[in-house]
Structures are given as structure tokens and as C-alpha cells.
Design a protein around this motif. Structure first.
Motif, PDB file in Angstrom:
ATOM      1  N   ALA A 231      39.314  44.188  51.432  1.00 16.91           N
ATOM      2  CA  ALA A 231      38.136  43.431  51.012  1.00 16.91           C
ATOM      3  C   ALA A 231      38.577  42.357  50.034  1.00 16.91           C
ATOM      4  CB  ALA A 231      37.128  44.356  50.351  1.00 16.91           C
ATOM      5  N   ASN A 232      37.917  41.201  50.116  1.00 14.56           N
ATOM      6  CA  ASN A 232      38.277  40.128  49.214  1.00 14.56           C
ATOM      7  C   ASN A 232      37.181  39.075  49.200  1.00 14.56           C
ATOM      8  OD1 ASN A 232      40.029  38.909  47.364  1.00 14.56           O
ATOM      9  ND2 ASN A 232      41.782  39.609  48.553  1.00 14.56           N
ATOM     10  N   HIS A 233      37.315  38.124  48.288  1.00 11.98           N
ATOM     11  CA  HIS A 233      36.311  37.070  48.143  1.00 11.98           C
ATOM     12  C   HIS A 233      36.541  36.010  49.211  1.00 11.98           C
ATOM     13  CE1 HIS A 233      33.967  33.806  46.485  1.00 11.98           C
ATOM     14  NE2 HIS A 233      33.470  34.625  45.558  1.00 11.98           N
ATOM     15  N   GLY A 235      35.596  33.010  49.264  1.00 17.97           N
ATOM     16  CA  GLY A 235      35.756  31.633  48.799  1.00 17.97           C
ATOM     17  C   GLY A 235      37.070  31.380  48.111  1.00 17.97           C
ATOM     18  N   THR A 236      37.654  32.413  47.526  1.00 15.83           N
ATOM     19  CA  THR A 236      38.766  32.187  46.612  1.00 15.83           C
ATOM     20  C   THR A 236      40.087  32.755  47.100  1.00 15.83           C
ATOM     21  OG1 THR A 236      38.154  34.207  45.476  1.00 15.83           O
ATOM     22  CG2 THR A 236      37.266  32.157  44.584  1.00 15.83           C
TER      23      THR A 236
ATOM     24  N   GLN B 200      38.958  34.608  40.810  1.00 16.48           N
ATOM     25  CA  GLN B 200      38.855  35.335  42.079  1.00 16.48           C
ATOM     26  C   GLN B 200      39.967  34.923  43.023  1.00 16.48           C
ATOM     27  OE1 GLN B 200      34.559  34.247  41.912  1.00 16.48           O
ATOM     28  NE2 GLN B 200      34.284  36.334  42.658  1.00 16.48           N
ATOM     29  N   GLY B 201      40.962  34.289  42.474  1.00 14.20           N
ATOM     30  CA  GLY B 201      42.159  33.957  43.222  1.00 14.20           C
ATOM     31  C   GLY B 201      43.356  34.177  42.306  1.00 14.20           C
ATOM     32  N   ARG B 202      44.510  33.600  42.671  1.00 14.84           N
ATOM     33  CA  ARG B 202      45.729  33.860  41.923  1.00 14.84           C
ATOM     34  C   ARG B 202      46.224  32.617  41.183  1.00 14.84           C
ATOM     35  NH1 ARG B 202      49.029  37.932  43.351  1.00 14.84           N
ATOM     36  NH2 ARG B 202      50.782  36.523  43.624  1.00 14.84           N
ATOM     37  N   ASP B 206      49.885  32.276  38.743  1.00 14.14           N
ATOM     38  CA  ASP B 206      50.982  31.321  38.929  1.00 14.14           C
ATOM     39  C   ASP B 206      51.343  30.601  37.625  1.00 14.14           C
ATOM     40  OD1 ASP B 206      51.003  32.055  41.554  1.00 14.14           O
ATOM     41  OD2 ASP B 206      49.930  30.297  42.297  1.00 14.14           O
ATOM     42  N   THR B 355      37.820  26.220  41.768  1.00 15.85           N
ATOM     43  CA  THR B 355      37.581  27.502  42.441  1.00 15.85           C
ATOM     44  C   THR B 355      36.778  27.293  43.706  1.00 15.85           C
ATOM     45  OG1 THR B 355      36.580  29.682  42.255  1.00 15.85           O
ATOM     46  CG2 THR B 355      35.508  27.916  41.041  1.00 15.85           C
ATOM     47  N   GLY B 356      36.967  28.183  44.637  1.00 15.96           N
ATOM     48  CA  GLY B 356      36.193  28.150  45.876  1.00 15.96           C
ATOM     49  C   GLY B 356      34.922  28.973  45.798  1.00 15.96           C
ATOM     50  N   GLY B 380      44.350  38.672  42.451  1.00 14.68           N
ATOM     51  CA  GLY B 380      43.481  37.707  43.124  1.00 14.68           C
ATOM     52  C   GLY B 380      42.375  38.369  43.927  1.00 14.68           C
ATOM     53  N   VAL B 381      42.414  39.696  44.051  1.00 11.73           N
ATOM     54  CA  VAL B 381      41.409  40.411  44.853  1.00 11.73           C
ATOM     55  C   VAL B 381      40.061  40.397  44.131  1.00 11.73           C
ATOM     56  CG1 VAL B 381      40.716  42.681  45.723  1.00 11.73           C
ATOM     57  CG2 VAL B 381      43.064  41.861  46.055  1.00 11.73           C
TER      58      VAL B 381
END
Lengths: 411, 411
Positions: A231-233, A235-236, B200-202, B206, B355-356, B380-381
């Protein structure tokens, strides 16, 4: 005018329409189709209708240990000629699949009596419990329990979508699940079983005939494919970082169609559950059910093997885990050839045809001489609110069933 | 030992852990994730928690006309500095998406008080209603109603999966849906809005930094694709006679991924509803939701156009009808650049990143100067039970938020 003045065909047509209208409102969904699932209020209403039909004809009525209903013309006993089908439906199913065989059974009893047919064997009409498997995921539960093809412990623990077990559902409906299991006493009474059913394809349309005799049921089965990703977002999460189970699932739907077409088989993915099923969430799990059928078992095995291999490859490409569980597998059923020939003689050589659909007759065929009659379906559409048969063809089906039963109860 | 002997960092860590543990059990699903849907018992429990937090700090608490909760430090009034986020979740969502911003808001108020910051403006913590759109299918309902971006009549008539409207759900929870709509009085009080949110990402992983400042939200939207075919029997319908909507649906899932990847965008089909969803039934209808996002609006439009064209072609090949409805489309949001620069100075030039994901801050940005802080997400999950942030990073987030708020309430 009184009934004596009405031509016999018109009387039968009226009787058919009258019974049909009684069933029409029961379990009807907003779609116009039916949601008649086992042991629900709709099912119990259908069972009451069956019991009332038996009572109206002075037939004794009983529910066997496995929830199947039997209406007896004459003392229940060995060598009986049994006809019937089922009253439950798939989700948003049609009116004919199942009920046509039960209604035709009662009307055939009426015809035999009106024509003064002298029985040398008892005659029964049966309503098998949960043929479609819509609620608990296993088809032909009533007939499989009767013949021992379904383990009663497994049956009791089957769960519906709400988590209710079959045992609990039966208890709530006043039936005792402790009694489930192979019923030798009930089986020993059946001399011959004949199921009338609406055809679910266009085989009879091509022949121009309203009624046909079944030769065989294709081997078929259900496989559950569980694609487990992460499971994940939506959008991101970068595409490269995803383990999206919807992708190998989609590839499998397309592969199943392609591989089945090549093999002359059919394969369908008509049931899917996505977790968590949110618009902005990459799913953690996609569960899909593969329904596959083929003219013979080798072809069926090959198609299922090819589909699951394709699913496995696609899952691997996306870092998704695939588990495959065979939920049911039914071998080919060839109906008793002597009985087929006898029906064909009585009905003056109607078309003979196989079917890809499972039926209680397919289960009974393992235990007793069994035959099926099909009634023409003008569009071939089934398992749909649009399923249809012309009343003339239904009446022709009752006449054919009555002729077959008259021949069998005399012999 | 008493609190005075505890290093400040340890105290904050303890306070954070204490609030976090209060929220942990509310709306928890068997998956370990959360099902905190608006106006459900879980949501009401979260609202009670919010009210209790305000009361414990002597902050006045009010629910505005659109169901958003406000806790005020000082008299509510114009020019206020507002922070906060949301407490609802996607199905089986993580603990951090939303609640981290609300918890950090209350803890930042505590820090400002402990440090004797003298406010020249009121300060508020807000909990926006239904940010995720999990129940009624529209995201950011509370903030969109507040700013007038969502029509109140449309909002009232939104239905959840059980057919309950938002108006009915609010009424059952004791809120008056007649009051919904743009709230100029509430808007006029907001001088600046700052939302802290788990990344909500990585992106921050980085950079090696625990906290970053948002530059923009990618344009994004949701499109519902309805593939209408013809229900039929999975065993008896020849492949050539089928109009199976699962096939063009599957082709669309694969096309969406491929086309998004080519464009440097993201596209996801994470929500599907099949009718009737029976193992042995060719479906009559497959409804799928496409979530798509891209760095700019031209790219987003192009990707969605290509995906729906591919869907249309696939539908045509199978005699299936396709309807596409844009359920929401959010243009690119660039956060106030002067405010971004101010935050960056206070925080000594942390990373800046887009962000997306949509946020209430994206909605507020149309009406008032708005900024966002992101807290590092090690994997990022997100939108998953596995969503996580290290406690050290959460504490760093509270410190950063407190520094930003201290700067803003003084000015």
C-alpha cells in the motif's frame, strides 16, 4: 368460461404464468435481477412457496439433512423418479436459471395427473439448496453435501462476505447444521434424476428447437489469485518505488482471455476485491477469481497452468507476491448415455448439446442415472437481469418434461 | 525526578509520545492501519480528543459551520496565525498522515508558552474535516467548503458506499448541514496558515534532513471511468458473444501506468467496483477511478487524455460503453514565495521540495498566505499501515513548527 372449455395448451400456459408471477417479486433487486442467496429472507420465502406448492397438490414435503426440499407424489421410496432444480440466484441473476426447473416439475406433476398416468414408481420434485454458491463461494452446496462431494465440516465453516458461517446462517433459519453430510437414505430413494434448465448459451437457437437433451458438462473450476503488493500514496510514490498489485492483476485478466481463446476454452475474471480500494491509495492487495472451463480436462488444466504462469511472471515484474488457491475443480460430467437415448426417443430426437455451466445434475450424475433437458434461450444471456425464455418455449419444456417423466414413472 | 530536571528535548519527546499514544487506538483496523472516516464514531472520538486537548491548554474550542474544529490561543480574530491539519484517514491509512500536523500544532503552542513568546496575533490549531475524501469521494471537504471551492448543495448530497449522504451523516453526528458553505467570517480571521505534514515520498531522505519546506503541490485529479458491458454466464457464453467490461478496464490499468511513466507523471487505479462481482458472472459494469498527477497542468491534461483515449479504444474493441467523469481536478498550487522565504530563513535554509499529494494547505493557499512543512518519511510509504516517521524527526518537526509560529505571531 370454465377450464374445461380452454384448450390444453392455453391452460398450461395460464398455469405457468400464474406460478411464474408468484415467484417474480421474491428477492428482486433494483437492477430488475434477483438476489436470492441461501438462507436469507428471500430464500426462506422461496422455500415457503415450494412448501405451499407441494401442499396445494397434496404432496408430502420434507427438508432433508442438507437443506434440500423434496415434494413427493406417492410414498417416498427407492427407485423414485426425481425432477427439479434450484431457487437461489447469482447476484443480479435472471428469473429462469433454477426456478424454471422447479416450476416445470410441479406443472409436469399436474399434467401426469390430468392425463391419468399410472405410476409404478414414486415421483418427486426437488429444490436443491444453494446451487449458485453466491453467498458462501462454493457452488451446488446442497447436492454436493447430499452425495458426499463436499465435506460437512468444510461446509459448516464457509463464510459469507459479512463473516457469517453457513452453520450460523442455517441455525438462524431454524435448520440444524450438525446434520449436514452424505445422506445415504435420501440418495437410496433416487432411481433417476432429470433436471430441466434454461439453456445459458445459444446452442438451441442455432438448431431452431425449443428443447434439447444435455450430453455433458464441461470440466470447470474456480481459482483465487491473491496479488500482494505494498500500500502506498498514489500521489507521492514514484512509479519505480511501487509494488502495485493492480498491474499484474490487469495483465492476468487480459492473458486469461487470450489463452482461453487460443485453447477453445472460456476464462473469466468477474469477481475482484481490492484492498484498501481507495482512489488515492496504491492497493496492498488485489484478489481476483478466475473461472475457467474447457471441453476436456487436459485443455482446462493447460489453460489454468498458462494463466497462472502469466500471472506469476507479471507479479514478479512488479515485486508483487502471487498466491493461487484452487477453490473448486469439477471434472467433466458425461450424462448417462442410456438415459440420454431414452429421453431422445421419447422426445423424437431433439438436439443434443453440452454445456459449460455446472448444475446439481452434474453432482447427482456421480451417484445416480441423471439427465438434463434445456429450454431455448433466445439471446443466450444468463446470470443477468436480461436472461429470458419465451413462454411458448417454457410451455414446450413442461410438455417435454412431462413426457419424459411419464415414460420413466411407468417403467 | 521532576520535569525541571529533564532536558528540554526529552520533555518534548515525552509529550509527543504521550499524545501519540492517546491517538493510537482510535479507529484502528485489523490491518494495523486506520479507518477514520468523517462523521463515523472513530471521527467523533478524534474530535473529542481535539476538544479535550484545547481544554487542557485553556484554549477556546469551536466547530465552524463546515465541521472544522478550531482551538484558539488568544481571542479569535483577524491576522491569526493558524496551524493544523486533519485527523481522518484513507482506508487502512497510516498514523501520521494528518494527525502529525495536529499533534505538532498543540505541542508547538506548549513550546511557545514555555518559552514566553509574546504574541501580537492570535494563534489557532485547526482540524479540517474529511481531508482524505475516503467516505464521500471528494477530498478536502472541510477546507473546500470553508473557502467556497466546494458547492454546499453538492457537498450535502454526496453519498457514501451505503447510500448515506453527507447531510445525513452530519445530522446523525449532531451537526447542522444547512450551515455548510463559504465562511467569510472564519476565513477573515486567518492571517497565515502553516500545515505540518509527514512527507509522503522520499524527497527528504535524499537530502538527509528531517524537515523541509514545500514549494508546490502538483496538479492532480480523479476521474471515474465506467465500463458498461453485458452481464452473462461465465461458463456458457462464447467469448465472441461477450461484452466483458473487465477487459477494457484491465487494458486501461496497464495503459495508465505506461503513459504516466513516459510523461514523468504518476497515474494509479487503486479503486474498482465490479457489478455484480460474482465468480461465475461476466460483469455488467466495472467502475474504476483514475488518480493522476504531474509536475504541470499541460502534462497532466495530456496524460489523462491519452489514458481515456486508450480506454475508449479498448472499450470499443469489446463492444463496451465507456463514460468518463472528472470527479475533481486541482490546479497546480505554488505556495506563497515570500512566506516560503521567511520560513526558510527561520529554519536556516532547509530543503525545499514539491509534492504530488493534495492537502488542506493547497485549498487554503487560494485564500490566504499558506506554507507547509514536511517531516522526513524514511521509506516514503504513506496511505498504508506501514507509514512511519522516526520520533526524533517528529520532535524536530515540532521544534521547526514552533520556531516558525514564534516568528509569525510576533510579526
Amino acid at each position: 368460461m370454465c377450464d374445461e372449455d380452454v384448450p390444453a395448451d392455453d391452460q398450461l400456459r395460464r398455469s405457468f404464468t400464474s406460478l411464474w408471477e408468484q415467484l417474480a417479486p421474491i428477492g428482486r433487486a433494483p437492477s430488475g435481477g434477483y438476489r436470492r442467496f441461501s438462507w436469507t429472507p428471500a430464500d426462506l420465502e422461496l422455500r415457503e412457496w415450494f412448501t405451499a406448492q407441494a401442499a396445494a397438490r397434496g404432496m408430502s414435503c420434507e427438508r432433508d439433512r442438507n437443506g434440500n426440499l423434496w415434494a413427493w407424489d406417492g410414498e417416498p421410496g427407492p427407485g423414485a423418479v426425481v425432477t427439479g432444480s434450484h431457487l437461489d440466484s447469482v447476484p443480479d441473476g435472471g428469473a429462469f436459471d433454477g426456478p424454471l426447473g422447479v416450476v416445470s416439475g410441479f406443472l409436469a406433476v399436474d399434467l401426469l395427473r390430468a392425463r391419468g398416468v399410472v405410476r409404478s414408481r414414486p415421483l418427486a420434485v426437488v429444490d436443491f439448496a444453494d446451487e449458485e454458491g453466491a453467498r458462501f463461494g462454493v457452488a451446488c452446496i446442497g447436492s454436493k453435501l447430499l452425495t458426499g462431494a463436499l465435506d460437512p465440516d468444510r461446509a459448516r465453516s464457509l463464510r459469507d462476505e459479512d463473516g457469517t458461517t453457513l452453520a450460523e446462517a442455517m441455525q438462524r433459519a431454524g435448520a440444524d447444521p450438525a446434520l449436514l453430510g452424505r445422506d445415504d437414505a435420501a440418495l437410496a430413494r433416487i432411481g433417476t434424476f432429470v433436471e430441466l434448465h434454461v439453456e445459458q448459451g445459444r446452442g438451441l437457437v442455432d438448431t431452431g428447437q425449443p428443447v434439447g437433451v444435455a450430453t455433458a458438462i464441461w470440466p470447470h473450476g474456480r481459482w483465487r489469485l491473491s496479488f500482494r503488493g505494498e500500500a502506498n500514496h498514489a500521489g507521492t510514490t514514484r512509479l519505480a518505488d511501487r509494488h502495485d498489485p493492480a498491474l499484474p492483476f490487469a495483465a492476468t485478466v487480459l492473458a486469461a482471455r487470450e489463452l482461453a481463446a487460443r485453447a477453445g476454452a472460456v476464462a473469466t475474471v468477474g469477481r475482484v476485491q481490492v484492498t484498501p480500494n481507495g482512489t488515492n491509495a496504491v492497493p496492498s492487495l488485489v484478489e481476483a477469481w478466475l473461472d475457467a472451463r474447457a471441453p476436456d480436462e487436459a485443455t482446462l488444466s493447460a489453460v489454468v497452468e498458462q494463466v497462472t504462469s502469466a500471472a506469476d511472471r507479471a507479479a514478479g515484474e512488479h515485486g508483487v507476491r502471487l498466491d493461487v488457491v484452487a477453490e473448486s475443480a469439477t471434472p467433466v460430467v458425461g450424462f448417462d448415455s442410456a438415459l440420454q437415448d431414452r429421453l431422445a426417443r421419447v422426445l423424437r430426437e431433439p438436439p443434443r448439446l453440452p454445456t459449460g455451466a455446472g448444475h446439481d445434475a452434474g453432482i447427482l450424475a456421480e451417484a445416480v442415472p441423471t439427465a438434463m433437458l434445456f429450454v431455448r434461450n433466445p439471446t443466450g444471456v444468463s446470470h443477468s437481469p436480461a436472461e429470458h425464455a419465451e413462454t411458448d418455449d417454457c410451455v414446450a419444456g413442461v410438455e417435454a418434461l412431462a413426457a419424459v417423466l411419464a415414460d420413466l414413472v411407468r417403467g
